[in-house]
Design a protein around this motif. Structure first.
Motif, mmCIF file in Angstrom:
data_model
loop_
_atom_site.group_PDB
_atom_site.id
_atom_site.type_symbol
_atom_site.label_atom_id
_atom_site.label_comp_id
_atom_site.label_asym_id
_atom_site.label_seq_id
_atom_site.Cartn_x
_atom_site.Cartn_y
_atom_site.Cartn_z
ATOM 1 N N ASP A 122 0.829 -1.204 0.000
ATOM 2 C CA ASP A 122 0.000 0.000 0.000
ATOM 3 C C ASP A 122 0.863 1.253 0.000
ATOM 4 N N MET A 123 1.951 1.224 0.766
ATOM 5 C CA MET A 123 2.807 2.409 0.861
ATOM 6 C C MET A 123 3.465 2.746 -0.471
ATOM 7 N N ILE A 124 4.003 1.749 -1.169
ATOM 8 C CA ILE A 124 4.703 2.061 -2.420
ATOM 9 C C ILE A 124 3.725 2.555 -3.478
ATOM 10 N N VAL A 125 2.494 2.051 -3.482
ATOM 11 C CA VAL A 125 1.486 2.556 -4.418
ATOM 12 C C VAL A 125 1.050 3.965 -4.013
ATOM 13 N N GLU A 126 0.946 4.207 -2.714
ATOM 14 C CA GLU A 126 0.613 5.551 -2.224
ATOM 15 C C GLU A 126 1.667 6.566 -2.676
ATOM 16 N N ILE A 127 2.919 6.169 -2.652
ATOM 17 C CA ILE A 127 4.021 7.061 -3.015
ATOM 18 C C ILE A 127 4.160 7.211 -4.525
ATOM 19 N N MET A 128 4.067 6.102 -5.253
ATOM 20 C CA MET A 128 4.368 6.124 -6.687
ATOM 21 C C MET A 128 3.143 6.151 -7.587
ATOM 22 N N GLY A 129 1.970 5.870 -7.061
ATOM 23 C CA GLY A 129 0.806 5.756 -7.925
ATOM 24 C C GLY A 129 0.886 4.455 -8.722
ATOM 25 N N GLU A 130 0.330 4.441 -9.912
ATOM 26 C CA GLU A 130 0.268 3.232 -10.742
ATOM 27 C C GLU A 130 1.633 2.579 -10.969
ATOM 28 N N PRO A 131 2.733 3.333 -11.166
ATOM 29 C CA PRO A 131 4.039 2.674 -11.317
ATOM 30 C C PRO A 131 4.495 1.915 -10.071
ATOM 31 N N GLY A 132 3.808 2.126 -8.957
ATOM 32 C CA GLY A 132 4.134 1.395 -7.738
ATOM 33 C C GLY A 132 3.488 0.026 -7.651
ATOM 34 N N ARG A 133 2.511 -0.242 -8.534
ATOM 35 C CA ARG A 133 1.859 -1.567 -8.518
ATOM 36 C C ARG A 133 2.865 -2.611 -8.982
ATOM 37 N N HIS A 134 2.933 -3.729 -8.289
ATOM 38 C CA HIS A 134 4.036 -4.671 -8.435
ATOM 39 C C HIS A 134 3.543 -6.107 -8.282
ATOM 40 N N SER A 135 4.399 -7.033 -8.676
ATOM 41 C CA SER A 135 4.162 -8.427 -8.318
ATOM 42 C C SER A 135 4.736 -8.623 -6.913
ATOM 43 N N ARG A 136 4.324 -9.714 -6.247
ATOM 44 C CA ARG A 136 4.732 -9.863 -4.864
ATOM 45 C C ARG A 136 4.729 -11.320 -4.445
ATOM 46 N N THR A 137 5.647 -11.626 -3.551
ATOM 47 C CA THR A 137 5.650 -12.909 -2.866
ATOM 48 C C THR A 137 5.702 -12.624 -1.372
ATOM 49 N N THR A 138 4.877 -13.313 -0.614
ATOM 50 C CA THR A 138 4.891 -13.187 0.843
ATOM 51 C C THR A 138 4.880 -14.589 1.433
ATOM 52 N N ILE A 139 5.829 -14.847 2.321
ATOM 53 C CA ILE A 139 5.876 -16.159 2.953
ATOM 54 C C ILE A 139 6.034 -16.017 4.464
ATOM 55 N N GLY A 140 5.471 -16.950 5.188
ATOM 56 C CA GLY A 140 5.673 -17.024 6.625
ATOM 57 C C GLY A 140 6.952 -17.784 6.904
ATOM 58 N N VAL A 141 7.716 -17.314 7.875
ATOM 59 C CA VAL A 141 8.980 -17.948 8.235
ATOM 60 C C VAL A 141 9.029 -18.185 9.740
ATOM 61 N N ALA A 142 9.937 -19.054 10.161
ATOM 62 C CA ALA A 142 10.051 -19.415 11.575
ATOM 63 C C ALA A 142 10.733 -18.339 12.410
ATOM 64 N N THR A 143 11.624 -17.566 11.794
ATOM 65 C CA THR A 143 12.349 -16.533 12.528
ATOM 66 C C THR A 143 12.931 -15.526 11.549
ATOM 67 N N LEU A 144 13.227 -14.336 12.050
ATOM 68 C CA LEU A 144 13.892 -13.291 11.277
ATOM 69 C C LEU A 144 14.986 -12.672 12.136
ATOM 70 N N PRO A 145 15.964 -12.020 11.521
ATOM 71 C CA PRO A 145 17.030 -11.408 12.306
ATOM 72 C C PRO A 145 16.496 -10.451 13.371
ATOM 73 N N LEU A 146 17.128 -10.481 14.518
ATOM 74 C CA LEU A 146 16.834 -9.597 15.639
ATOM 75 C C LEU A 146 15.403 -9.711 16.156
ATOM 76 N N GLY A 147 14.717 -10.801 15.794
ATOM 77 C CA GLY A 147 13.358 -11.017 16.251
ATOM 78 C C GLY A 147 12.313 -10.179 15.535
ATOM 79 N N ALA A 148 12.696 -9.543 14.428
ATOM 80 C CA ALA A 148 11.758 -8.700 13.681
ATOM 81 C C ALA A 148 10.551 -9.514 13.240
ATOM 82 N N CYS A 149 9.399 -8.849 13.133
ATOM 83 C CA CYS A 149 8.190 -9.549 12.712
ATOM 84 C C CYS A 149 8.044 -9.587 11.193
ATOM 85 N N ILE A 150 8.806 -8.746 10.469
ATOM 86 C CA ILE A 150 8.687 -8.722 9.012
ATOM 87 C C ILE A 150 9.968 -8.187 8.378
#
Length: 159
Positions: A122-150
């Motif tokens: 949502d943020m990149i589309v808010e900033i760029m408008g139509e050129p901000g629309r993109h393809s995307r992959t989102t996956i759940g993982v067991a852990t991230l560096p420093l305990g980050a949630c994303i």
């Protein structure tokens, strides 16, 4: 850019400040340029103090709500844009957000990691408008560096 306003001007109008970033400290780069494509390495939800806020440490589906995950993804996107600016000198060289990738620190039974990743999309589309629309992959993982949630990575086309 085809939106009629520069990315840098849009950030100012939206009252979004990019954090200060520096080159990577590890044995990798925070970005890579191949031809007219800019690849930005995964960025964490780091606040203005350079740390991950406690509210964004942990797993979605238990400690972290979808709303907090969404807000954390927006922080990641600011980090991504700050590294893009470091790479290109100006965000106004970006012509298209090609792809975003999201890694969501989630409980095994959490089935909506995309709801958090929508914060970055949502943020990149808010900033760029139509050129901000993109393809995307989102996956759940067991852990991230420093305990980050994303964590969010990006691919941009630029001139």
């Amino acid at each position: 850019m085809t939106t009629g306003i520069s990315i840098e001007s849009r950030l100012v109008r939206l009252n979004m400040d990019l954090p200060y970033v520096s080159e990577s400290k590890g044995n990798y780069t925070s970005y890579n340029i191949i031809g007219g494509l800019l690849y930005v390495s995964g960025q964490l939800c780091v606040g203005p103090d350079g740390k991950i806020p406690e509210a964004y440490r942990g797993k979605l589906g238990s400690k972290i709500t979808e709303a907090d995950g969404y807000a954390a993804a927006r922080l990641c996107m600011l980090q991504v844009l700050a590294h893009a600016k470091l790479a290109l000198g100006s965000l106004d060289r970006i012509t298209k957000c090609v792809r975003l990738g999201g890694f969501v620190n989630a409980e095994p039974d959490f089935v909506a990691p995309g709801a958090a990743m929508n914060g970055a999309s949502d943020m990149i589309v808010e900033i760029m408008g139509e050129p901000g629309r993109h393809s995307r992959t989102t996956i759940g993982v067991a852990t991230l560096p420093l305990g980050a949630c994303i964590e969010v990575e990006a691919l941009f086309a630029f001139e």
